[in-house]
Design a protein around this motif. Sequence first.
Motif, PDB file in Angstrom:
ATOM      1  N   LEU A 180     -26.303  -0.856 -14.393  1.00 50.42           N
ATOM      2  CA  LEU A 180     -26.101  -0.073 -13.209  1.00 50.42           C
ATOM      3  C   LEU A 180     -26.393   0.755 -12.078  1.00 50.42           C
ATOM      4  O   LEU A 180     -26.208   0.776 -11.427  1.00 50.42           O
ATOM      5  N   VAL A 260     -20.021  -4.219 -21.943  1.00 49.13           N
ATOM      6  CA  VAL A 260     -19.218  -3.952 -20.260  1.00 49.13           C
ATOM      7  C   VAL A 260     -20.301  -2.915 -19.236  1.00 49.13           C
ATOM      8  O   VAL A 260     -20.554  -3.377 -18.117  1.00 49.13           O
ATOM      9  N   LEU A 261     -21.105  -2.026 -19.494  1.00 45.81           N
ATOM     10  CA  LEU A 261     -22.157  -1.640 -19.253  1.00 45.81           C
ATOM     11  C   LEU A 261     -22.931  -2.161 -18.778  1.00 45.81           C
ATOM     12  O   LEU A 261     -22.960  -2.169 -16.965  1.00 45.81           O
ATOM     13  N   LEU A 264     -21.216  -4.997 -15.402  1.00 47.06           N
ATOM     14  CA  LEU A 264     -20.999  -3.967 -14.623  1.00 47.06           C
ATOM     15  C   LEU A 264     -22.543  -3.978 -13.382  1.00 47.06           C
ATOM     16  O   LEU A 264     -22.395  -4.219 -12.483  1.00 47.06           O
ATOM     17  N   GLY A 265     -23.742  -4.299 -14.442  1.00 44.02           N
ATOM     18  CA  GLY A 265     -24.938  -3.797 -14.004  1.00 44.02           C
ATOM     19  C   GLY A 265     -25.069  -4.612 -13.766  1.00 44.02           C
ATOM     20  O   GLY A 265     -25.624  -4.908 -12.137  1.00 44.02           O
ATOM     21  N   LEU A 267     -23.478  -7.607 -12.707  1.00 47.93           N
ATOM     22  CA  LEU A 267     -22.373  -7.938 -10.882  1.00 47.93           C
ATOM     23  C   LEU A 267     -22.923  -7.123 -10.285  1.00 47.93           C
ATOM     24  O   LEU A 267     -22.595  -7.789  -8.860  1.00 47.93           O
ATOM     25  N   THR A 268     -22.997  -6.069 -10.009  1.00 47.46           N
ATOM     26  CA  THR A 268     -23.417  -5.188  -8.541  1.00 47.46           C
ATOM     27  C   THR A 268     -25.268  -5.273  -8.598  1.00 47.46           C
ATOM     28  O   THR A 268     -25.572  -5.398  -8.017  1.00 47.46           O
TER      29      THR A 268
END
Length: 275
Positions: A180, A260-261, A264-265, A267-268
């Motif tokens: 992330l 979750v981390l 999110l990492g 996807l971004t």
Amino acid sequence: MSLANASRSELTKQFTTAIWWVLALVLLIYVGGTAGGLAATFAALASGAIPADAANGSTLPAELLPPVIYSLATAVGYVFPLLIGTLLVTNEFRHKTLTPTFLATPRRGVALGGKIVAGILMGLLYALVALVATVGLGAAMLAVFGVDTALDSAEIWAMIGRMVIAFALWALIGIGVGTLVRNQVAAVVGVLAFTQFVEPILRTVGAFVDGVSGITEYLPGAASDALVGTSIYTSLGGDTSASGLDWWAGGLVLLGYAVVLTVLGYLTSWRRDVS
């Protein structure tokens, strides 16, 4: 490239640099010194070698010493698998090696999967180092003062097994943080600031303010203590329960942070172009 080959490549990267054994050595010295010193002190008080009235604070009865001393591996050592997981990813951004990594493994999900597998294995390795320090040296100090090491207890070995799981989960959380947050300095400073300052302050506040503890028990460090089942931070009053969460709930909370981390990492940051 297959997941097996990607994982092998990631492990090769880890073991061809010095950072993994430097962190492992610091973990061994830090956790071992803490476990040995506290085991000797509390065991001397429990056995009477040091008069009880010489203590300036809380002491622990002899039967509670083994789980508290052994659990120091995670209570004070969890930051090491967290750091190695973070570095496993951010080293790629810092040293500009992510481009050849993606060229060798064009499927970025497979590349990240290789890091996850490597992170789990590194977490297990660090768990072994930490347990050698706490169970090995801690049990030796307890035995010197005639305190039962409880190594014949099924409960102790179940706790040790949960500690191994905690180390693997912390490494996965580190991978999530590194995925992330691309900047290595920001990621490492953030990890140290949260684990050494922010969460301890929040948990201290939660111990004294009604209603706050119901929130702070879901913090990652508190969840880790719950998974293990014992922590020195919650046991000085004679209570070995680490949190209001059950051990399995603590494990799910830690896993949730990692998932979750990482998602999110992925996807971004992970799917962005690299130079």
